[in-house]
Each structure stands twice: as structure tokens, then as C-alpha cells.
Design an enzyme around this catalytic site. Sequence first.
Site, PDB file in Angstrom:
ATOM      1  N   ASN A 116      19.851 -42.351  85.897  1.00 32.11           N
ATOM      2  CA  ASN A 116      21.017 -42.589  85.049  1.00 32.11           C
ATOM      3  C   ASN A 116      20.851 -43.867  84.235  1.00 32.11           C
ATOM      4  OD1 ASN A 116      24.041 -42.109  84.511  1.00 32.11           O
ATOM      5  ND2 ASN A 116      24.064 -44.155  85.388  1.00 32.11           N
ATOM      6  N   HIS A 125      13.128 -51.910  88.686  1.00 32.04           N
ATOM      7  CA  HIS A 125      13.194 -51.517  87.281  1.00 32.04           C
ATOM      8  C   HIS A 125      12.323 -52.460  86.470  1.00 32.04           C
ATOM      9  CE1 HIS A 125      16.494 -48.637  87.791  1.00 32.04           C
ATOM     10  NE2 HIS A 125      16.910 -49.475  88.730  1.00 32.04           N
TER      11      HIS A 125
END
Length: 274
Positions: A197, A227
Site C-alpha cells: 500500500n 523501505h
Amino acid sequence: MSASRPRRRLRLCFVGWGAIASRVGELLAERQPAGVEIVAVAVRDPEIGRPSMPTGARLITRPNELAGLDIDMVIEVAGRPAVAIWGEAALRHAASFVVSSVSAFTDESMLGLLLAVADEAGSRIVVPSGALGDLGALAAASVLPIDEVRHTIVKPPLAWQGTRAAEMIDLDRLARRTEFFAGTARQAADAFPQNANVAVISALSGIGLDRTRVVLVADPAAVRNIHEVSAIGAFGKLDLRLENEALKTNPKSSEMTALSLVRLIENAVAPLVR
């Protein structure tokens, strides 16, 4: 002497009260930002017990119940389908609609509809920084041409259980770091709406859903959700790496997702925005 302005206030409605929302509620109860009140929570089944529900919050089940509640901000934390169900009413009955399940925006027709409603109603769609903490630098860089953005998401195998990754690799016996998906942000968020997402956030901050490249990785050595965002363009070069603790109640989500919502809420009433 100039007249004093009314004190800032923020009446909130959460759509969904799962792991992320309850964590946000817990942190707001601890920090008690002035002027913030959770006045309503939208749920599918009001009969289910929710011990962490904010005291005094009204349970609602239908979008039209937002009318008359004098809501300032509706915060969606219920998953992709909830954006379509609650979006239009939220934008008509509140100043801001905060969308956590931004994978919903891979549907261009729905995004276009919500943008049109926001324009008509004078409200705003707000995309929180989520698990990425803050991508202000990338958003600023996009004022000038950006050549490329790459977002790599690395999570422990457990975090990929229950997704399409389980059909692509053997998550139970994974012995080393394994890349199992590479494509656009639109493709990643559409195929992995819970885990990827966040790729929509980096895409909307930079060069869009179809130009942002996303790589998904399962790594048995990873103890956090990682990330890595890199970008190159007229501004220069950007490299961002975050290692987020997973939510204790949901390994697919990061603690940072809840923290970013707390920051967004507090900034809406704070005399100093940071």
C-alpha cells in the site's frame, strides 16, 4: 490589540477500529493533544466488542450518519473497500478525508470521482506519510523533473503470509533474501494492497503510479519492515532507508503507520507545525 482567534479544535471520525486505529487512539489518549476529540467510529458490525474504543465515541455503520456530527476530519483505516464506501460522504461532511488505504487510488475512476467531490465540496483528500515517515523531500523534488524513483520493500516472511507471495515462493522454508516481485507502484499496490500500500505514497509524492518502480522482497534475516526509496532528477539524488518495527498486533503494518497519523492529527491543532 488584535482580537484573539478561537482555539483550534479537531473532531475526528475513524473509519475502522483495527490494529492501526486502536494504536493511534492509545497514543492520543496518552499525549492528549489540546482540542482533539474522537467523536465517532465507523464499523461494519457494532455488536463486536471493542474494549479500546474511545470513551464517548459514537458507533456508526452508514456513511449518511456522518451528517450532523460536525466532523472536521475523517480518517480511514479500514482497508481498501472502505475508501469507496465512505469517501464521498466523508468529503461532503468533513473538511478532510485522510486515506490510509491508498492502494484504492490504483482505481483511476474512483480517484477521479473523489477529487471531483472534494473540489465541489471544498474539502481535501489527505494522504498520510504512513510507513515512510515523511516524503517531503521527494514531494519537493518533484517540482522539477525527476528521472526515476525506485521503492524496495523488504519484510520478514511472516509479514508476507496470506498474500500472493505465498503462491510465488515458499515462505515457510525461505533460507535467503528473495525478490519475488518487480513492477510499477500501481501493479504492486493492486496485487499486494496490505503490504505494498505504501508504494502509492512514494508514487504520489514523486512521479506517479506508472513510473515509480517497486521491488518486493522476503528476507528471513529481516527483523523489521524495511523501505528503501531512491530518486534521481534535476534536484540531485535522494536515498531514504527506514527500518520500521511492525505493529505488535499486525505484522503486515508498521508502527510508523500509526505514528504518522498521530503526527498528522497533532499538527492540525498545533501552534507549531513540524
